[in-house]
Design a protein around this motif. Structure first.
Motif, mmCIF file in Angstrom:
data_model
loop_
_atom_site.group_PDB
_atom_site.id
_atom_site.type_symbol
_atom_site.label_atom_id
_atom_site.label_comp_id
_atom_site.label_asym_id
_atom_site.label_seq_id
_atom_site.Cartn_x
_atom_site.Cartn_y
_atom_site.Cartn_z
ATOM 1 N N THR A 278 40.647 30.305 49.188
ATOM 2 C CA THR A 278 41.972 30.835 49.536
ATOM 3 C C THR A 278 43.057 29.805 49.237
ATOM 4 N N THR B 246 42.194 37.521 37.574
ATOM 5 C CA THR B 246 41.530 36.402 38.240
ATOM 6 C C THR B 246 41.811 36.408 39.731
ATOM 7 N N VAL B 247 43.051 36.734 40.118
ATOM 8 C CA VAL B 247 43.388 36.822 41.546
ATOM 9 C C VAL B 247 42.537 37.889 42.222
ATOM 10 N N LYS C 283 43.592 29.622 45.495
ATOM 11 C CA LYS C 283 44.322 30.793 44.976
ATOM 12 C C LYS C 283 45.797 30.761 45.367
ATOM 13 N N LEU D 37 47.505 31.679 37.687
ATOM 14 C CA LEU D 37 46.477 32.712 37.725
ATOM 15 C C LEU D 37 47.049 34.062 37.295
ATOM 16 N N LEU E 147 39.055 36.500 42.807
ATOM 17 C CA LEU E 147 39.008 35.553 43.917
ATOM 18 C C LEU E 147 39.123 36.283 45.264
ATOM 19 N N ASN E 148 39.959 37.301 45.327
ATOM 20 C CA ASN E 148 40.051 38.094 46.565
ATOM 21 C C ASN E 148 38.726 38.787 46.876
#
Length: 865
Positions: free
Chosen positions: A270, A285-286, A273, A281, A289-290
């Motif tokens: 987190t 990609t975000v 990000k 980003l 990661l989420n």
């Protein structure tokens, strides 16, 4: 042989398809049905899709698979793409799911092979033309690795690079060792290059790569390598922040290593990000990661909720009186985060978790939390309740309706009127609205919770408004509180709180119309809410106007009458007039209120507004809404005038029609007492009424049955049957006579008071002769038309009636009671029955008729033939 035929039939059914083509008008046209295969084109190394017609074995379609074409798989049985040869969309609809998956895998493999073969094309640099693996990670090879990573722009290049990285198991370990060495040597050029390599690898957006670099062994070094951004003038200190400033607090010790690892990883990803790579980003990609964060949260909550020992220890510490304030604050914050992260679970698992927490007593813990003086902690408890309300409002409702839940509802109301400063927006309004929303409430539960609120807590909200609004002199309006308390409350209550209260009251008016009606009428709530029109804040005045508008929208007759009777629209009109010609929200709200009253044809309010406030509103007559209201008022007056004229004409007509009847009725009513005193039997011969020795007039049958004179029908009407005789007990002593006198005085009807007054006035005129009055009365009665079946036989009966009257008169002079039998059976039977219905007349009754006056003066009564 049979097995081969069966296998061939299965194979054909798997590859059986229908070919569709998108027409110009947007419809899918069927081109035919056949079997699809993937095979090489003739005299070419390219693979293509072939569809052969199942009936005539002709080729329906030949499509060369291209790496640039985009293929789509829909609903497990359809593959579609845009064909450049036909310049339209083509689609294959498979009979079997397995056949669709089989062809789809073939297409993906062909495209993948084409992407890798394209690495040998001229677009890729010559230095990588023969590259089948990444070079060894060293300072000398960093430029090659950097160029390979940064120049892989196409999808094929990224897929190739990802596969090369994953094939080298020690790639990241060697790269991080090189990073630490360069950092020790302060080799900034190589550190900048490593930063770009790591950033490029993260932007590959590969789940397998993320799984490696976000492990506990590499995550801190990866974050460290991202501190050396060449576009930032100074070196960042991300690792220092994570190690020294970020403190991991364990409210309850967590014994599972996997849970601890996932907690740390989630926080670091987190941070990566949101802070480290927030500028670079891309959206894909975000999203990846989420997804990692969400998956980790689900794993953490699942492991903790299944640990019964952990949950029991958590609630035991929350209930313990020995727990310090700081520890309790940490426990409540952990409980809030635990409930928040439960959103990562599936809906069924989340609901089951909340029910388990309720069984452990979480609402009791929140009740204690709301009693805290720490406002941040109170808001944390409110946030936990919001999470429960979002999951299932009935979970909290079922607790509030129980006796142990009553304090929690009171604390929610208290929180709604408490100023929490700059911490955050108060959540209590939303919780109360969800609790009292009747749409999702069941029968018994709905009545209970609404009754509790209106009986115990609505008055608190109204009292806040009273204490916060000044009167005309600028002082507190509350007569219940002291001046000091009023000033403090006025200063402590923010306009936002008053606005929330007003909005909540509007919610109550809409959803609880019957309860709010009774409460408003009994407690003058509308008057108190309209005190907000005295506030300086214009949005509070607008809120009060909207409150009035909401009440009138219910079209309740009692509430509308309340507005008129109590002159409740005066504050609204005063605020509108004070606002002047300013075109603002207040102006629009009041005009909309007038427009609603006019359109809904609320005539009572239209008349009330124009009659009471037109002197103030006349200067706004140029506004369309005010002008229309005046026109509506004039129309109401015209309608009322027309109805009034019609009613007056009808009433006059009825009065004129009934005038003769009324005169006759009054005439006979005036003479009824005289006839009672002048006639003893029911004949047309009138006899004076004898007076007993004690001054009480003898009682004779009443003439209220509708006939002027009753006739003795012994001989003429044999069919007549009198009503059954009721025996009346009479007393021979003076006490009985006194009781009869008292009874008669009590039963005198008020309807004859005016007639009696007129008769008394008649007694006062001494100029008229008593003999002439009596003679006139008797002659009038003898000439009147008396309705009776035996009118022709009146004269033969008069003699007998006279004799009977003589006998009866003599008996009345010797007895004190007037209900003695008469000389004829039927006549005496009727007279007894009438005597039972009407009590004997007393002395005062005798003074009310001229005949009685003659008897009192000592004159002998005359017999009129």
């Amino acid at each position: 042989m049979g097995a081969q035929e069966k296998s061939q039939r299965n194979f054909n059914s798997l590859q059986r398809v229908k070919v569709y083509r998108l027409s110009e008008d947007g419809k899918w046209d069927v081109q035919g049905t056949g079997h699809v295969t993937v095979d090489y084109l003739e005299r070419s190394e390219k693979l293509a899709l072939f569809v052969i017609d199942e009936e005539d074995n002709e080729t329906l379609i030949v499509h060369c698979i291209s790496p640039d074409d985009i293929y789509r798989k829909q609903e497990d049985t359809i593959i579609s793409w845009r064909d450049s040869e036909f310049s339209t969309e083509l689609a294959l609809s498979f009979q079997e799911n397995m056949g669709c998956s089989y062809i789809w895998d073939h297409i993906c493999n062909v495209q993948r092979n084409m992407h890798f073969s394209s690495l040998n094309s001229a677009t890729f640099h010559s230095m990588n033309s023969e590259l089948r693996e990444l070079p060894a990670v060293e300072l000398s090879t960093l430029p090659i690795i950097f160029k390979t990573v940064t120049e892989s722009g196409s999808i094929a290049d990224k897929m190739w690079l990802t596969e090369l990285i994953l094939n080298d198991q020690d790639f990241f370990q060697k790269l991080m060792e090189l990073f630490r060495m360069c950092e020790d040597l302060e080799n900034m050029d190589d550190l900048y290059m490593i930063f770009k390599i790591v950033k490029g690898i993260i932007l590959l957006n590969s789940a397998q790569v993320f799984e490696k670099i976000f492990g506990d062994e590499l995550i801190m070094d990866i974050i460290g390598s991202l501190e050396y951004d060449p576009d930032v003038p100074r070196v960042q200190h991300y690792r220092n922040f994570l190690k020294e400033h970020v403190i991991f607090k364990e409210a309850v010790p967590i014994k599972s290593p996997m849970v601890l690892s996932k907690i740390h990883q989630t926080y670091r990803v987190t941070y990566l990000k949101d802070v480290v790579l927030a500028r670079v980003l891309d959206e894909a990609t975000v999203a990846s990661l989420n997804s990692i964060i969400h998956s980790n949260n689900a794993i953490i909550i699942s492991l903790l909720k299944d640990d019964n020992t952990f949950i029991q220890e958590l609630f035991a510490r929350l209930r313990s009186p020995t727990t310090s304030a700081e520890s309790k604050k940490n426990l409540v914050n952990f409980l809030h985060e635990f409930c928040s992260l439960s959103k990562s679970l599936q809906m069924v698992q989340q609901l089951q978790l909340f029910r388990d927490l309720i069984n452990e007593g979480i609402f009791g813990i929140i009740t204690d939390t709301l009693l805290s003086h720490d406002k941040k902690l109170v808001l944390t408890g409110a946030d936990i309740l919001v999470l429960f309300m979002n999951q299932d409002p009935n979970l909290l409702r079922s607790y509030v309706v129980r006796p142990e839940g009553f304090p929690l509802l009171g604390l929610l109301v208290k929180g709604m009127i408490t100023d929490f400063g700059d911490y955050m927006q108060c959540q209590f309004l939303g919780i109360l609205r969800s609790l009292l929303n009747p749409v999702s409430l069941s029968g018994a539960q709905r009545d209970t919770i609404i009754d509790i609120f209106y009986e115990k807590h609505l008055g608190q909200l109204i009292e806040v408004i009273i204490l916060s609004c000044p009167d005309e002199l600028g002082q507190s309006t509350s007569n219940l509180a002291s001046n000091t308390r009023g000033v403090e409350s006025q200063n402590s209550t923010t306009p936002e709180i008053l606005l929330n209260i007003c909005e909540f009251l509007r919610f109550c008016v809409v959803h609880h119309p019957y309860r709010i009606k009774c409460n408003f009428l009994l407690n003058n709530v509308i008057d108190k809410v309209l005190l907000l029109t005295r506030r300086r804040e214009k949005y509070l005045v607008v809120a009060a106007v909207r409150f009035v508008r909401t009440i009138l929208s219910r079209r309740d007759e009692h509430l509308i009458n309340r507005f008129v009777k109590k002159n409740l629209l005066k504050p609204v009109v005063d605020a509108f007039v004070a606002n002047g010609d300013r075109y603002n929200l207040l102006n629009s709200a009041v005009l909309e209120l007038f427009e609603y009253i006019r359109k809904e044809n609320l005539e009572l309010l239209v008349k009330y507004i124009v009659d009471s406030f037109w002197d103030q509103l006349v200067k706004f007559e140029n506004l369309a809404s005010v002008q229309s209201l005046k026109v509506k008022y004039e129309q109401c007056l015209e309608n009322c005038g027309t109805k009034a004229d019609v009613n007056v004409l009808d009433s006059r007509k009825r009065i004129d029609e009934r005038a003769p009847e009324k005169e006759e009725e009054e005439y006979f009513n005036e003479d009824s007492d005289e006839e009672d005193t002048a006639s003893e039997s029911r004949t047309r011969k009138v006899q004076p009424q004898p007076v007993s020795s004690n001054g009480v007039a003898a009682s004779y049958p009443s003439l209220r049955s509708g006939r002027l004179v009753d006739y003795d029908d012994d001989e003429d009407d044999e069919d007549y049957r009198p009503p059954p005789k009721k025996q009346t007990e009479t007393s021979e002593e003076d006490e009985g006579a006194l009781e009869s006198l008292q009874l008669k005085r009590k039963l005198i009807s008020r309807e004859h008071e005016s007639d009696l007054a007129c008769k008394k006035q008649g007694l006062g005129k001494s100029s008229k002769s008593k003999d002439s009055v009596f003679a006139t009365l008797c002659s009038t009665l003898s000439q009147a038309e008396l309705p009776s079946k035996t009118i022709a036989n009146t004269m033969p009966l008069s003699g007998r009636s006279a004799d009977g009257n003589k006998v009866s008169g003599e008996e009345n002079h010797t007895e004190k009671e007037s209900n003695s039998p008469r000389s004829y059976d039927k006549s005496s039977s009727e007279e007894d029955n009438h005597g039972e219905k009407e009590p004997p007349r007393n002395c005062s009754d005798c003074l009310h008729s001229p005949s009685d006056s003659r008897q009192l003066s000592g004159e002998e009564p005359r017999t009129v033939p």
